[in-house]
Write an enzyme that holds these catalytic residues in place. Structure first.
Site, PDB file in Angstrom:
ATOM      1  N   GLY A  46       0.848  -1.180   0.000  1.00 29.04           N
ATOM      2  CA  GLY A  46       0.000   0.000   0.000  1.00 29.04           C
ATOM      3  C   GLY A  46       0.884   1.231   0.000  1.00 29.04           C
ATOM      4  CD  GLN A  51       3.892   5.953   2.636  1.00 31.60           C
ATOM      5  OE1 GLN A  51       2.927   5.363   2.196  1.00 31.60           O
ATOM      6  NE2 GLN A  51       4.930   5.332   3.171  1.00 31.60           N
ATOM      7  CB  CYS A  96       6.262   2.080   6.852  1.00 24.95           C
ATOM      8  SG  CYS A  96       5.658   3.653   6.206  1.00 24.95           S
ATOM      9  CG  LEU A  97       6.523   1.559   0.593  1.00 16.71           C
ATOM     10  CD1 LEU A  97       5.750   1.992  -0.644  1.00 16.71           C
ATOM     11  CD2 LEU A  97       7.547   0.498   0.242  1.00 16.71           C
ATOM     12  CG  HIS A 138       0.735   1.038   7.688  1.00 14.28           C
ATOM     13  ND1 HIS A 138       1.834   0.803   8.479  1.00 14.28           N
ATOM     14  CD2 HIS A 138       1.183   1.834   6.685  1.00 14.28           C
ATOM     15  CE1 HIS A 138       2.886   1.438   7.971  1.00 14.28           C
ATOM     16  NE2 HIS A 138       2.524   2.065   6.881  1.00 14.28           N
ATOM     17  CD  GLU A 139      -0.616   2.300   3.253  1.00 12.14           C
ATOM     18  OE1 GLU A 139      -0.261   3.488   3.192  1.00 12.14           O
ATOM     19  OE2 GLU A 139       0.205   1.359   3.256  1.00 12.14           O
ATOM     20  CG  HIS A 142       1.066   6.691   5.976  1.00 17.57           C
ATOM     21  ND1 HIS A 142       2.268   7.180   6.428  1.00 17.57           N
ATOM     22  CD2 HIS A 142       1.315   5.408   5.615  1.00 17.57           C
ATOM     23  CE1 HIS A 142       3.190   6.242   6.343  1.00 17.57           C
ATOM     24  NE2 HIS A 142       2.640   5.149   5.857  1.00 17.57           N
TER      25      HIS A 142
HETATM   26 NI    NI Z   1       3.513   3.292   5.562  1.00 20.97          NI
END
Ligand code: NI
Length: 173
Positions: A46, A51, A96-97, A138-139, A142
């Site tokens: 995701g 991000q 997480c990216l 999680h998303e 953000h």
């Molecule tokens: Ni993330």
């Protein structure tokens, strides 16, 4: 179409709450496509718009995880809201990216229901279980400026900061 640079913690942009999408025109499709390209390039499940440095309230989930066919396009969640979460919890490592190579154990609800708009502005509702619930929550975090490091204490947070800084130095060589 473009793979964009990931915004890496502790970049302060990751703490800004995202802003509601009101324009469902071509620029939203452009953002969607950039998010798709970047998510696949980074092998994420995701990705949230902030991000890649865009303040719009939107995230994507990889199609298979979202219950679609593997070749389907990633699912866009625009202006999402969490409408329900289960009492039952799950605990597992989460990445997480914006935190390359960092994994943190996070406890989250086992199931979550999210309502959102698609790229045309139509509302839909999705219920996720296990990894899908984890990904949705999680998303969603953000979009409110909440991050993985908020689940650990200050010492571990410092350790993660040093590790990411080291990685960044190495990448610049
Ligand atoms: Ni993330």
């Amino acid at each position: 179409m473009a793979v964009r640079d990931m915004v890496i913690w502790p970049d302060p942009r990751l703490r800004q709450p995202s802003e509601a999408v009101t324009d469902f025109g071509p620029s939203l499709r452009q953002l969607y496509q950039d998010l798709v390209d970047t998510m696949y390039a980074e092998r994420g499940l995701g990705i949230a718009a902030l991000q890649i440095g865009d303040p719009r309230r939107m995230f994507l989930v990889e199609p298979e995880l979202a219950g679609r066919a593997k070749d389907d396009p990633p699912v866009a969640f625009v202006n999402p809201e969490v409408v329900w979460t289960s009492e039952e919890q799950q605990k597992s490592d989460e990445g997480c990216l914006s935190f390359p190579d960092i994994y943190i154990q996070v406890e989250r609800p086992m199931k979550a229901r999210v309502k959102a708009q698609d790229l045309d502005g139509n509302w839909f509702e999705v219920e996720g279980e296990a990894l899908m619930a984890r990904c949705l929550l999680h998303e969603y975090d953000h979009l409110t400026g909440k991050l993985l490091v908020d689940f650990v204490g200050p010492l571990k947070r410092q350790m993660i900061k040093r590790k990411l800084q080291k990685n960044a130095d190495r990448a610049e060589v």
